[in-house]
Design a protein around this motif. Structure first.
Motif, short mmCIF file in Angstrom:
data_model
loop_
_atom_site.label_atom_id
_atom_site.label_comp_id
_atom_site.label_asym_id
_atom_site.label_seq_id
_atom_site.Cartn_x
_atom_site.Cartn_y
_atom_site.Cartn_z
N LEU A 162 43.72 31.36 45.74
CA LEU A 162 42.41 31.34 46.41
C LEU A 162 42.05 32.72 46.94
CD1 LEU A 162 42.62 27.98 48.41
CD2 LEU A 162 41.26 28.48 46.36
N VAL A 163 43.02 33.43 47.49
CA VAL A 163 42.78 34.79 47.99
C VAL A 163 42.34 35.69 46.84
CG1 VAL A 163 43.91 36.84 48.98
CG2 VAL A 163 44.36 34.56 49.95
N VAL A 164 43.04 35.61 45.71
CA VAL A 164 42.70 36.44 44.56
C VAL A 164 41.33 36.06 44.01
CG1 VAL A 164 43.34 36.97 42.16
CG2 VAL A 164 45.08 37.00 43.95
N ALA A 165 41.03 34.78 43.94
CA ALA A 165 39.71 34.36 43.44
C ALA A 165 38.59 34.89 44.34
CB ALA A 165 39.64 32.83 43.34
N ALA A 166 38.78 34.81 45.64
CA ALA A 166 37.77 35.33 46.57
C ALA A 166 37.64 36.85 46.42
CB ALA A 166 38.14 34.96 48.01
N TRP A 167 38.77 37.52 46.29
CA TRP A 167 38.75 38.98 46.13
C TRP A 167 38.02 39.36 44.84
CZ3 TRP A 167 39.12 42.92 49.11
CH2 TRP A 167 39.36 44.19 48.60
N LEU A 168 38.30 38.64 43.76
CA LEU A 168 37.61 38.91 42.49
C LEU A 168 36.11 38.64 42.62
CD1 LEU A 168 40.27 37.51 40.05
CD2 LEU A 168 39.38 39.85 40.04
N GLY A 169 35.73 37.64 43.40
CA GLY A 169 34.31 37.41 43.64
C GLY A 169 33.65 38.62 44.30
N GLY A 170 34.34 39.19 45.27
CA GLY A 170 33.82 40.41 45.90
C GLY A 170 33.75 41.58 44.94
N ILE A 171 34.74 41.72 44.09
CA ILE A 171 34.73 42.79 43.09
C ILE A 171 33.55 42.61 42.14
CG2 ILE A 171 35.97 43.72 41.08
CD1 ILE A 171 38.58 43.18 42.65
N ILE A 172 33.30 41.38 41.74
CA ILE A 172 32.18 41.10 40.83
C ILE A 172 30.85 41.50 41.47
CG2 ILE A 172 30.88 39.24 39.69
CD1 ILE A 172 33.70 37.87 39.33
N VAL A 173 30.65 41.11 42.71
CA VAL A 173 29.41 41.49 43.41
C VAL A 173 29.29 43.01 43.45
CG1 VAL A 173 28.25 41.47 45.65
CG2 VAL A 173 29.25 39.36 44.75
N ASN A 174 30.38 43.69 43.80
CA ASN A 174 30.38 45.15 43.84
C ASN A 174 29.99 45.73 42.49
OD1 ASN A 174 31.35 47.94 44.80
ND2 ASN A 174 32.70 47.53 43.08
N LEU A 175 30.58 45.21 41.40
CA LEU A 175 30.31 45.75 40.06
C LEU A 175 28.88 45.48 39.61
CD1 LEU A 175 33.67 44.83 38.32
CD2 LEU A 175 32.84 47.14 38.87
N LEU A 176 28.31 44.35 40.03
CA LEU A 176 26.92 44.06 39.67
C LEU A 176 25.94 45.02 40.35
CD1 LEU A 176 26.99 40.15 39.65
CD2 LEU A 176 26.91 41.70 37.67
N LEU A 177 26.39 45.69 41.38
CA LEU A 177 25.55 46.67 42.08
C LEU A 177 25.60 48.05 41.43
CD1 LEU A 177 26.47 45.67 45.75
CD2 LEU A 177 24.32 45.20 44.53
N ILE A 178 26.44 48.21 40.40
CA ILE A 178 26.56 49.50 39.71
C ILE A 178 26.01 49.32 38.29
CG2 ILE A 178 28.13 51.34 39.01
CD1 ILE A 178 30.21 50.16 40.93
#
Length: 150
Positions: free
Chosen positions: A95-111
């Motif tokens: 669950l921690v990794v899934a949440a972290w990957l969600g944050g990474i995805i949001v970050n990448l969509l901003l670039i």
């Protein structure tokens, strides 16, 4: 209550046969989500694999009181810790990794230009969710341990 916990642990051991395809999938995903976050987290300090600073969206890094390179040190520490949590408690760690990957995805969509990497990380997020679901079968502990008073 101890009998129920003991029975559940025995049931999990019985299902954890090395030849069971579901157990093999659990083992593979768990290994991947231990090794990858730790490896990538440690690489945030060396940049041997890639220049990680370019993967931090300016809209997120500009307000920070530190330069992006130093912010990536914090990212590295979090990733190493996430990998260790998967090692020690896969149901929670997934669950921690899934949440972290969600944050990474949001970050990448901003670039602009990193949408392919965001899509790949979405696939990893789905794999982390699959690990969490498999962990419910092969890890006898609840996601969060109940608080007990002595």
């Amino acid at each position: 209550m101890a009998t129920i916990d003991t029975d559940r642990a025995a049931e999990v051991r019985e299902r954890s046969a090395p030849g069971d395809p579901a157990y093999q999938a659990f083992f593979i995903l768990r290994a991947a989500f231990v090794v990858a976050p730790i490896l990538f987290g440690l690489d945030k300090f060396t940049n041997l694999l890639v220049d990680w600073d370019r993967y931090l969206a300016p809209v997120l890094s500009d307000p920070l009181p530190v330069p992006p390179h130093q912010a990536m040190y914090a990212v590295g520490v979090i990733e190493v810790l996430a990998g260790l949590v998967v090692l020690l408690h896969p149901r929670l760690g997934a669950l921690v990794v899934a949440a972290w990957l969600g944050g990474i995805i949001v970050n990448l969509l901003l670039i602009p230009g990193y949408y392919d990497v965001a899509l790949r990380d979405f696939g990893l997020l789905l794999a982390a969710v699959a690990l969490q679901r498999l962990s419910s079968r092969f890890d006898a502990r609840p996601v969060l341990w109940p608080l007990r008073r002595s």
